[in-house]
Design an enzyme around this catalytic site. Structure first.
Site, PDB file in Angstrom:
ATOM      1  N   GLY A 242      13.658   2.465   4.931  1.00 34.32           N
ATOM      2  CA  GLY A 242      12.983   1.895   6.093  1.00 34.32           C
ATOM      3  C   GLY A 242      12.836   0.400   5.971  1.00 34.32           C
ATOM      4  N   PRO A 243      12.424  -0.248   7.058  1.00 37.65           N
ATOM      5  CA  PRO A 243      12.256  -1.696   7.032  1.00 37.65           C
ATOM      6  C   PRO A 243      11.149  -2.113   6.059  1.00 37.65           C
ATOM      7  CG  PRO A 243      11.780  -0.787   9.217  1.00 37.65           C
ATOM      8  CD  PRO A 243      12.095   0.351   8.352  1.00 37.65           C
ATOM      9  N   PRO A 244      11.068  -3.398   5.733  1.00 34.18           N
ATOM     10  CA  PRO A 244      10.036  -3.823   4.780  1.00 34.18           C
ATOM     11  C   PRO A 244       8.634  -3.618   5.340  1.00 34.18           C
ATOM     12  CG  PRO A 244      11.629  -5.581   5.206  1.00 34.18           C
ATOM     13  CD  PRO A 244      11.902  -4.510   6.183  1.00 34.18           C
ATOM     14  N   GLY A 245       7.706  -3.337   4.457  1.00 24.41           N
ATOM     15  CA  GLY A 245       6.294  -3.257   4.842  1.00 24.41           C
ATOM     16  C   GLY A 245       5.887  -1.985   5.551  1.00 24.41           C
ATOM     17  N   GLY A 247       5.422   0.833   3.853  1.00 23.01           N
ATOM     18  CA  GLY A 247       4.666   1.650   2.902  1.00 23.01           C
ATOM     19  C   GLY A 247       5.522   2.437   1.927  1.00 23.01           C
ATOM     20  N   LYS A 248       6.756   2.030   1.704  1.00 22.41           N
ATOM     21  CA  LYS A 248       7.626   2.776   0.792  1.00 22.41           C
ATOM     22  C   LYS A 248       7.083   2.696  -0.639  1.00 22.41           C
ATOM     23  CE  LYS A 248      11.298   0.357   1.890  1.00 22.41           C
ATOM     24  NZ  LYS A 248      10.771  -0.561   2.882  1.00 22.41           N
ATOM     25  N   THR A 249       6.795   1.465  -1.070  1.00 21.05           N
ATOM     26  CA  THR A 249       6.315   1.279  -2.436  1.00 21.05           C
ATOM     27  C   THR A 249       4.973   1.967  -2.632  1.00 21.05           C
ATOM     28  OG1 THR A 249       7.329  -0.878  -2.274  1.00 21.05           O
ATOM     29  CG2 THR A 249       5.982  -0.467  -4.205  1.00 21.05           C
ATOM     30  N   SER A 617      27.610  -1.387  18.725  1.00 20.19           N
ATOM     31  CA  SER A 617      26.623  -0.934  19.699  1.00 20.19           C
ATOM     32  C   SER A 617      26.273  -1.971  20.763  1.00 20.19           C
ATOM     33  CB  SER A 617      25.365  -0.448  18.990  1.00 20.19           C
ATOM     34  OG  SER A 617      24.720  -1.529  18.391  1.00 20.19           O
ATOM     35  N   LYS A 660      15.448   1.294  17.334  1.00 18.73           N
ATOM     36  CA  LYS A 660      15.730   0.450  18.493  1.00 18.73           C
ATOM     37  C   LYS A 660      14.693   0.667  19.588  1.00 18.73           C
ATOM     38  CE  LYS A 660      20.670   0.078  17.694  1.00 18.73           C
ATOM     39  NZ  LYS A 660      21.991   0.560  18.041  1.00 18.73           N
TER      40      LYS A 660
HETATM   41  P1  ADP Z   1       7.550  -1.514   1.477  1.00 17.77           P
HETATM   42  O1  ADP Z   1       7.650  -1.049   0.094  1.00 17.77           O
HETATM   43  O2  ADP Z   1       7.985  -0.491   2.481  1.00 17.77           O
HETATM   44  O3  ADP Z   1       8.183  -2.834   1.758  1.00 17.77           O
HETATM   45  P2  ADP Z   1       4.747  -1.582   0.913  1.00 17.77           P
HETATM   46  O4  ADP Z   1       4.628  -0.218   0.371  1.00 17.77           O
HETATM   47  O5  ADP Z   1       4.732  -2.714  -0.043  1.00 17.77           O
HETATM   48  O6  ADP Z   1       6.020  -1.702   1.831  1.00 17.77           O
HETATM   49  O7  ADP Z   1       3.626  -1.768   2.003  1.00 17.77           O
HETATM   50  C1  ADP Z   1       3.142  -3.017   2.433  1.00 17.77           C
HETATM   51  C2  ADP Z   1       1.658  -2.921   2.689  1.00 17.77           C
HETATM   52  O8  ADP Z   1       1.397  -2.168   3.846  1.00 17.77           O
HETATM   53  C3  ADP Z   1       0.935  -2.251   1.556  1.00 17.77           C
HETATM   54  O9  ADP Z   1      -0.214  -2.984   1.305  1.00 17.77           O
HETATM   55  C4  ADP Z   1       0.606  -0.869   2.105  1.00 17.77           C
HETATM   56  O10 ADP Z   1      -0.565  -0.367   1.552  1.00 17.77           O
HETATM   57  C5  ADP Z   1       0.472  -1.147   3.585  1.00 17.77           C
HETATM   58  N1  ADP Z   1       0.839   0.037   4.375  1.00 17.77           N
HETATM   59  C6  ADP Z   1       2.057   0.341   4.832  1.00 17.77           C
HETATM   60  N2  ADP Z   1       2.045   1.490   5.537  1.00 17.77           N
HETATM   61  C7  ADP Z   1       0.778   1.939   5.518  1.00 17.77           C
HETATM   62  C8  ADP Z   1       0.121   3.090   6.070  1.00 17.77           C
HETATM   63  N3  ADP Z   1       0.762   4.013   6.779  1.00 17.77           N
HETATM   64  N4  ADP Z   1      -1.186   3.217   5.834  1.00 17.77           N
HETATM   65  C9  ADP Z   1      -1.855   2.294   5.118  1.00 17.77           C
HETATM   66  N5  ADP Z   1      -1.313   1.196   4.588  1.00 17.77           N
HETATM   67  C10 ADP Z   1      -0.004   1.002   4.772  1.00 17.77           C
END
Ligand code: ADP
Length: 721
Positions: A242-245, A247-249, A617, A660
């Site tokens: 998925g895109p950055p941010g 919640g993957k990590t 596309s 999209k």
């Molecule tokens: P990624 O690894 O996808 O780039 P991160 O896991 O680092 O993103 O998430 C970025 C921030 O957003 C973190 O502080 C995370 O806790 C928060 N976050 C992302 N998705 C959620 C969610 N569904 N609920 C609560 N916090 C989230």
């Protein structure tokens, strides 16, 4: 003799002899400081006698002595004597050179020895006992505690024996020691104790830390359930895409928390060298273990949850292919004996739980993808972002800045404004950053206000006599005693701000600057004919992509700009051909004027010009912008589209529909034109987003045009072509 002495041969010979003898004497003189008498001899005694005296004093072989006696002729004897003296001279010189060299070396090692002795004495005096020998003993103890498998223990012992034989200054000593330290530090058997997995607790743990993501959480729970039933099950490796941010990590770290294991993150972004995964062989200078072994050393247990971050960002070049090394890591059959080049002994990775993240699936090599189970995280709708911000981000940001709700409050409406005006991303990372900026600004104000905050009554009572005393210049106050009654709690109360800051619009503008995005952007950009709104898919999630077309005087050429790839360039040509072929039906030209490009060039541009773009596309978007250009009609500003088009005008399905559609929703677009065959993909789009959008399905290009223009498209019936 008198006769011979006159002969030029003899004179030359005797001169040569004297010169050589003189040289020998001066060398001896330098060495022994005696030679005065011999020098006198050289001047007084006749040459032929001198030769005999010299030769008699040398240690020469029996044969040489015989041959000397044998030479009755004075000249012959003289020449033989000269040769002997010369040989003697040379041998003295060589001996001298050797002694000089030896002396030099000796003095250097003696100096070192002396210095070392002094250093030891200084260390002893200082009580510094970290002697090299002690170090080795410590290392040995550490190795014994590391509980290595037998074969590795033997290998380590061998290496330790080598180390013990070496001098600390010797090259290789340090590298050998660092290597042994690594062997001792690695968690060969050490594992964090796995507690009984309670799925309910795990679900709660995931719910507490993450809002929404129901499907993803469900999948994680399934994964954990299988692990619970069969702890040694070799399930597939989970890969969050998925895109950055999004919640993957943090999902991966929640898995670790649920399993009660330690968490270690290994960033693979930009890794091009296989040695980064597998390490360098120890023969190289500066060789290191690979990132996996290094990560295990850091985490200190052999069963952590290991996050392989950005697995799609590894590339291959001349230095090998990191992906092939990763294949071995992720293969449960092979990773029992993972071979790090630096470590040189196999390490068992089978207890590690691997989780991977990626922004996109395409760059991941298929064999690697085959070993992973992809879980997609599409990005959030503004409503979801708001909930995440209110429930998770705001409390965390306040906590990180030493604030609480008593100091700063974020009203929901303001957070919504931050989402709408300052961020336009699939994840929530920028949102968190903006909230942090607001918290920082508030922290400054709170810290400044501390001085003006009225003190509590107790402290005032306490402070005033002291203060009065000082002001009156009375006896010196040595210590300010705080009475027992004024406990910590009361003191901290004294810093309470009378009323909390409430973030308002003015503060938003002051701290974050003027709004970066607004919903009018699309309307402004499509204000002239020739511009259409497309939907594209990037590593950052879905995006809105404008396509601009313009015509000018020319010879019918097509110019394309905006860092386009081959596929998109071909799409532009297909679009141009399709429009030219239907120019009359589309009422773009009069019947008599058949060539639409007569006397003009067409230029198509994809902003932003610095970002590379490719993919099929954009087909329908290109045609729409060309039709808009030639017909002088504006495309509807509230409509965005995506779809590949064939030369015959069929609209083919495309990928990334979910991202999209979410992007269109973010941009405030109300209508989305999609290929008919993408209808099934809409099931994955959140209902809240779909309810705010009008989805228009297109089978052929004519349908797209019909939806894209106000009042429809003149080409009602399908073309015969
Ligand atoms: P990624 O690894 O996808 O780039 P991160 O896991 O680092 O993103 O998430 C970025 C921030 O957003 C973190 O502080 C995370 O806790 C928060 N976050 C992302 N998705 C959620 C969610 N569904 N609920 C609560 N916090 C989230």
């Amino acid at each position: 003799m008198d006769q011979i002495e006159q002969e030029p041969d003899f004179i030359a010979l005797s001169r040569q002899f004297k010169a050589t003898a003189m040289e020998l004497i001066s060398v001896l003189e330098q060495k022994q400081k005696t030679g005065g008498r011999t020098k006198v001899l050289l001047e007084t005694v006749p040459v032929h006698k001198l030769a005999d005296i010299f030769v008699a004093s040398f240690e020469i072989s029996f044969e040489e002595q015989l041959s000397m006696l044998d030479s009755v002729d004075v000249k012959v004897r003289l020449s033989k004597a000269t040769e002997l003296v010369d040989r003697h001279l040379q041998s003295i010189r060589v001996a001298e050179k050797i002694t000089q060299k030896v002396e030099g070396q000796l003095s250097k090692s003696q100096k070192e020895f002396l210095l070392r002795q002094q250093m030891r004495a200084i260390k002893e005096e200082l009580g510094d006992n970290d002697d090299e020998e002690d170090d080795v003993a410590v290392l040995e103890r550490k190795m014994q505690d590391a509980s290595m498998p037998v074969n590795i223990w033997k290998h380590a012992q061998r290496e330790l024996r080598r180390l013990k034989k070496m001098q600390p200054q010797q090259p290789g000593y340090n590298s050998s020691r660092v290597y042994l330290e690594l062997l001792a530090d690695l968690p060969w058997q050490k594992a964090s104790e796995e507690r009984e997995l309670d799925l309910k607790v795990a679900k709660e743990c995931l719910d507490i830390e993450h809002y929404g993501l129901e499907k993803v959480k469900q999948r994680i729970i399934e994964y954990l359930a299988v692990r619970k039933l069969k702890p040694d099950a070799r399930g597939p490796v989970l890969c969050f895409v998925g895109p950055p941010g999004v919640g993957k990590t943090s999902l991966a770290s929640s898995i670790a928390a649920a399993l009660g294991r330690k968490f270690v993150r290994i960033s693979l972004g930009g890794v091009k060298d296989e040695a980064d995964i597998r390490g360098h062989r120890r023969t190289y200078i500066g060789s290191m273990p690979g990132r996996l072994i290094d990560g295990l050393k850091r985490v200190g247990v052999c069963n952590p949850v290991m996050l392989l971050d950005e697995i799609d960002k590894t590339g291959s070049d001349v230095r090998g292919d990191p992906a092939s090394a990763l294949l071995e890591v992720l293969d449960s059959e092979q990773n029992k004996t993972f071979n790090d080049h630096y470590l040189h002994v196999p390490f068992d990775l089978s207890k590690v739980v691997f989780v991977a993240t990626a922004n996109r699936i395409q760059p991941i090599p298929p064999p690697l993808l085959d070993r992973m189970e992809v879980i997609e995280l599409p990005g959030y709708t503004p409503e979801e972002k708001l909930r995440i911000a209110m429930q998770h981000l705001v409390p965390r940001v306040l906590d990180q800045h030493g604030l609480s709700f008593d100091f700063l409050q974020f009203p929901e409406a303001m957070v919504q404004l931050v989402i709408q005006r300052y961020t336009r991303e699939a994840g929530v990372r920028n949102l968190e950053r903006n909230l942090a900026a607001l918290a920082r600004a508030a922290a400054v104000r709170v810290a400044e206000q501390d001085h003006s905050v009225p003190l509590s009554k107790d402290v005032q009572r306490l402070a005033s006599p002291l203060l009065d005393g000082r002001l009156a210049g009375e006896a010196e106050v040595e210590m300010e005693v705080i009475p027992m009654g004024v406990n910590k709690h009361e003191i901290s109360n004294t810093f309470r701000v009378t009323s909390p800051f409430i973030v308002d619009e003015a503060m938003l503008e002051k701290v974050l600057g003027p709004p970066r995005y607004d919903d009018r952007e699309t309307a402004d950009r499509v204000a002239t004919p020739g511009v259409s709104v497309g939907l594209v898919w990037t590593a950052f999630g879905g995006e809105v992509q404008f396509v601009e077309a313009t015509a000018m005087v020319g010879k019918g050429d097509l110019h394309l700009t905006g860092q386009l790839g081959d596929v998109i360039k071909e799409s532009a040509q297909i679009a141009m051909t399709w429009v030219r072929a239907r120019a009359t039906e589309l009422k773009l030209v009069n019947a008599e004027e058949s060539n639409i490009l007569e006397g003009r060039d067409i230029h198509i541009h994809f902003p932003a010009g610095a970002v590379p773009k490719d993919g099929p596309s954009a087909g329908v978007t290109l045609v729409t912008s060309l039709v808009s250009l030639f017909s002088h009609r504006r495309v509807r500003a509230d409509t965005a589209m995506t779809g590949e088009m064939t030369l015959r005008g069929l609209v083919l399905p495309v990928g990334g529909v979910k991202d999209k559609v979410l992007a269109a929703h973010r941009y405030g677009i109300k209508r989305v034109i999609l290929p008919e065959r993408n209808l099934k993909d809409l099931a994955e789009v959140p209902a809240a987003v779909l309810s705010g959008l009008e989805i228009l399905l297109a089978k052929r290009m004519e349908d797209v045009l019909d939806h894209a223009f106000e009042g429809g498209c003149p080409l009602k019936k399908y073309s015969k072509l």
